[in-house]
Scaffold this motif. Structure first.
Motif, PDB file in Angstrom:
ATOM      1  N   HIS A  30       0.845  -1.192   0.000  1.00  0.00           N
ATOM      2  CA  HIS A  30       0.000   0.000   0.000  1.00  0.00           C
ATOM      3  C   HIS A  30       0.879   1.241   0.000  1.00  0.00           C
ATOM      4  O   HIS A  30       2.012   1.205   0.492  1.00  0.00           O
ATOM      5  CB  HIS A  30      -0.940   0.025   1.215  1.00  0.00           C
ATOM      6  CG  HIS A  30      -1.951  -1.066   1.212  1.00  0.00           C
ATOM      7  ND1 HIS A  30      -1.665  -2.339   1.677  1.00  0.00           N
ATOM      8  CD2 HIS A  30      -3.243  -1.104   0.792  1.00  0.00           C
ATOM      9  CE1 HIS A  30      -2.737  -3.098   1.556  1.00  0.00           C
ATOM     10  NE2 HIS A  30      -3.704  -2.377   1.018  1.00  0.00           N
ATOM     11  N   SER A  71     -18.049   5.079  -0.303  1.00  0.00           N
ATOM     12  CA  SER A  71     -17.553   4.239   0.784  1.00  0.00           C
ATOM     13  C   SER A  71     -17.610   4.974   2.114  1.00  0.00           C
ATOM     14  O   SER A  71     -18.051   4.426   3.131  1.00  0.00           O
ATOM     15  CB  SER A  71     -16.116   3.800   0.484  1.00  0.00           C
ATOM     16  OG  SER A  71     -15.561   3.118   1.590  1.00  0.00           O
ATOM     17  N   THR A  89     -16.627  -1.356   3.093  1.00  0.00           N
ATOM     18  CA  THR A  89     -15.282  -1.908   2.919  1.00  0.00           C
ATOM     19  C   THR A  89     -15.011  -2.263   1.475  1.00  0.00           C
ATOM     20  O   THR A  89     -13.970  -1.911   0.904  1.00  0.00           O
ATOM     21  CB  THR A  89     -15.110  -3.152   3.807  1.00  0.00           C
ATOM     22  OG1 THR A  89     -15.279  -2.782   5.178  1.00  0.00           O
ATOM     23  CG2 THR A  89     -13.721  -3.755   3.617  1.00  0.00           C
ATOM     24  N   TRP A  90     -15.953  -2.964   0.850  1.00  0.00           N
ATOM     25  CA  TRP A  90     -15.723  -3.435  -0.519  1.00  0.00           C
ATOM     26  C   TRP A  90     -15.764  -2.289  -1.524  1.00  0.00           C
ATOM     27  O   TRP A  90     -14.978  -2.279  -2.477  1.00  0.00           O
ATOM     28  CB  TRP A  90     -16.751  -4.504  -0.869  1.00  0.00           C
ATOM     29  CG  TRP A  90     -16.542  -5.753  -0.052  1.00  0.00           C
ATOM     30  CD1 TRP A  90     -15.347  -6.208   0.454  1.00  0.00           C
ATOM     31  CD2 TRP A  90     -17.534  -6.680   0.382  1.00  0.00           C
ATOM     32  NE1 TRP A  90     -15.538  -7.369   1.173  1.00  0.00           N
ATOM     33  CE2 TRP A  90     -16.872  -7.684   1.144  1.00  0.00           C
ATOM     34  CE3 TRP A  90     -18.910  -6.782   0.212  1.00  0.00           C
ATOM     35  CZ2 TRP A  90     -17.541  -8.758   1.719  1.00  0.00           C
ATOM     36  CZ3 TRP A  90     -19.577  -7.857   0.785  1.00  0.00           C
ATOM     37  CH2 TRP A  90     -18.899  -8.832   1.521  1.00  0.00           C
ATOM     38  N   ASN A 143     -12.505  -0.683  -1.251  1.00  0.00           N
ATOM     39  CA  ASN A 143     -11.492  -1.449  -1.977  1.00  0.00           C
ATOM     40  C   ASN A 143     -11.532  -1.143  -3.475  1.00  0.00           C
ATOM     41  O   ASN A 143     -10.482  -0.991  -4.120  1.00  0.00           O
ATOM     42  CB  ASN A 143     -11.694  -2.940  -1.759  1.00  0.00           C
ATOM     43  CG  ASN A 143     -11.408  -3.387  -0.341  1.00  0.00           C
ATOM     44  OD1 ASN A 143     -11.987  -4.344   0.155  1.00  0.00           O
ATOM     45  ND2 ASN A 143     -10.518  -2.699   0.351  1.00  0.00           N
ATOM     46  N   ASP A 163     -10.086   2.336  -4.013  1.00  0.00           N
ATOM     47  CA  ASP A 163      -8.626   2.313  -3.917  1.00  0.00           C
ATOM     48  C   ASP A 163      -8.005   1.696  -5.175  1.00  0.00           C
ATOM     49  O   ASP A 163      -6.976   2.170  -5.674  1.00  0.00           O
ATOM     50  CB  ASP A 163      -8.197   1.517  -2.683  1.00  0.00           C
ATOM     51  CG  ASP A 163      -8.584   2.212  -1.391  1.00  0.00           C
ATOM     52  OD1 ASP A 163      -8.849   3.429  -1.430  1.00  0.00           O
ATOM     53  OD2 ASP A 163      -8.646   1.522  -0.344  1.00  0.00           O
ATOM     54  N   TRP A 164      -8.624   0.617  -5.658  1.00  0.00           N
ATOM     55  CA  TRP A 164      -8.103  -0.030  -6.863  1.00  0.00           C
ATOM     56  C   TRP A 164      -8.215   0.902  -8.080  1.00  0.00           C
ATOM     57  O   TRP A 164      -7.300   0.979  -8.913  1.00  0.00           O
ATOM     58  CB  TRP A 164      -8.880  -1.317  -7.115  1.00  0.00           C
ATOM     59  CG  TRP A 164      -8.559  -1.953  -8.438  1.00  0.00           C
ATOM     60  CD1 TRP A 164      -7.448  -2.666  -8.762  1.00  0.00           C
ATOM     61  CD2 TRP A 164      -9.380  -1.920  -9.608  1.00  0.00           C
ATOM     62  NE1 TRP A 164      -7.516  -3.085 -10.070  1.00  0.00           N
ATOM     63  CE2 TRP A 164      -8.684  -2.640 -10.609  1.00  0.00           C
ATOM     64  CE3 TRP A 164     -10.617  -1.353  -9.907  1.00  0.00           C
ATOM     65  CZ2 TRP A 164      -9.209  -2.797 -11.884  1.00  0.00           C
ATOM     66  CZ3 TRP A 164     -11.140  -1.517 -11.173  1.00  0.00           C
ATOM     67  CH2 TRP A 164     -10.432  -2.238 -12.140  1.00  0.00           C
ATOM     68  N   GLN A 219      -8.328  -6.289  -4.824  1.00  0.00           N
ATOM     69  CA  GLN A 219      -8.292  -7.067  -3.588  1.00  0.00           C
ATOM     70  C   GLN A 219      -9.446  -6.624  -2.691  1.00  0.00           C
ATOM     71  O   GLN A 219      -9.575  -5.437  -2.389  1.00  0.00           O
ATOM     72  CB  GLN A 219      -6.962  -6.873  -2.862  1.00  0.00           C
ATOM     73  CG  GLN A 219      -5.749  -7.307  -3.672  1.00  0.00           C
ATOM     74  CD  GLN A 219      -4.448  -7.025  -2.956  1.00  0.00           C
ATOM     75  OE1 GLN A 219      -4.436  -6.470  -1.849  1.00  0.00           O
ATOM     76  NE2 GLN A 219      -3.348  -7.386  -3.575  1.00  0.00           N
ATOM     77  N   LEU A 220     -10.282  -7.586  -2.291  1.00  0.00           N
ATOM     78  CA  LEU A 220     -11.402  -7.304  -1.407  1.00  0.00           C
ATOM     79  C   LEU A 220     -11.052  -7.777  -0.002  1.00  0.00           C
ATOM     80  O   LEU A 220     -10.773  -8.954   0.216  1.00  0.00           O
ATOM     81  CB  LEU A 220     -12.671  -8.000  -1.902  1.00  0.00           C
ATOM     82  CG  LEU A 220     -13.198  -7.553  -3.271  1.00  0.00           C
ATOM     83  CD1 LEU A 220     -14.450  -8.343  -3.647  1.00  0.00           C
ATOM     84  CD2 LEU A 220     -13.495  -6.054  -3.276  1.00  0.00           C
ATOM     85  N   ASP A 221     -11.065  -6.832   0.958  1.00  0.00           N
ATOM     86  CA  ASP A 221     -10.741  -7.161   2.345  1.00  0.00           C
ATOM     87  C   ASP A 221     -11.954  -7.771   3.038  1.00  0.00           C
ATOM     88  O   ASP A 221     -13.112  -7.491   2.693  1.00  0.00           O
ATOM     89  CB  ASP A 221     -10.298  -5.905   3.103  1.00  0.00           C
ATOM     90  CG  ASP A 221      -9.023  -5.318   2.526  1.00  0.00           C
ATOM     91  OD1 ASP A 221      -8.189  -6.098   2.024  1.00  0.00           O
ATOM     92  OD2 ASP A 221      -8.863  -4.083   2.575  1.00  0.00           O
TER      93      ASP A 221
END
Length: 237
Positions: A98, A117, A167-168, A171, A174-175, A202-204
């Motif tokens: 990151h 988000s 969260t998703w 993600n 961010d991507w 990437q999904l946390d």
């Protein structure tokens, strides 16, 4: 600032920061007439934090410069050849995943996703705060079970779904920011482009949403049990 003063400062400020939630938990655990006041203050703080969260998200949406934490392809960290580190520990190997940067000119679509988000996170906080305020009202009316297990169960679903989506969606935002910044293309002689940097989404796992949702579900079960006991007691009277 050297390392020693920073460690000393952390030891001084750490207990002071942790003392506030510890004192709140101890005071709430004692119950009594101040319990409703404590819960009201906590709910108010949550609402103020959610409002500030929304304001910051809208400012980032409207502004051209935004601070984002973006995922990047695992990049090895290497000490350049010929460089000697004056340190006790020695670096062996590692990678960073990151990157925290200030960026300018992110597309509106990316900023909208990142703002969504933040709004979803704020909405889940507001939902929990409203349930706490309703609980305070029922406590002051002398019937803490008047809130009902259904409201707690509904709030648990709101936190679980809203927190997971926050969260998703974060993600994805961010991507998208990472792709806008670091996805490069190489051009061949005929003018076709090919991807050089592969940035995977990437999904946390939303641990916070899962934990809070489970806790609220358990509280709903406790309230439902209390409601049954009350109804049984009233039936025997």
């Amino acid at each position: 600032m050297s390392v020693a003063p920073m460690i000393l400062l952390a030891f001084m400020l750490g207990p002071a920061v942790l003392a506030v939630p510890v004192l709140v938990m101890l005071a709430a655990g004692r119950g009594g007439p101040n319990l409703a006041r404590i819960v009201t203050v906590v709910a108010g703080v949550a609402l103020v934090a959610a409002a500030l969260w929304v304001a910051a998200a809208l400012i980032n949406l409207g502004g051209d410069t935004t601070r984002v934490v973006i995922p990047v392809a695992p990049t090895p960290v290497k000490v350049p050849a010929g460089v000697t580190l004056d340190a006790t520990a020695t670096f062996e190997q590692g990678s960073f995943y990151h990157l925290s940067v200030w960026v300018t000119g992110l597309p509106l679509t990316t900023r909208l996703v990142m703002t969504t988000s933040a709004l979803l996170s704020a909405a889940t906080s507001v939902a929990v705060a409203l349930v706490l305020l309703r609980l305070v009202r029922s406590m002051r009316e002398g019937d803490p079970f008047a809130l009902g297990s259904r409201a707690l169960r509904t709030t648990g679903w709101i936190v679980l779904i809203g927190g997971s989506l926050a969260t998703w969606v974060g993600n994805v935002g961010d991507w998208m920011a990472s792709a806008d910044l670091f996805r490069l293309h190489s051009w061949s002689a005929v003018g076709t482009a090919s991807e050089v940097t592969d940035l995977s989404l990437q999904l946390d796992l939303p641990w916070a949403a899962l934990t809070i949702g489970i806790v609220l579900a358990l509280l709903a079960a406790v309230f439902r049990y209390g409601e049954r006991l009350r109804h049984d007691t009233e039936g025997l009277a």
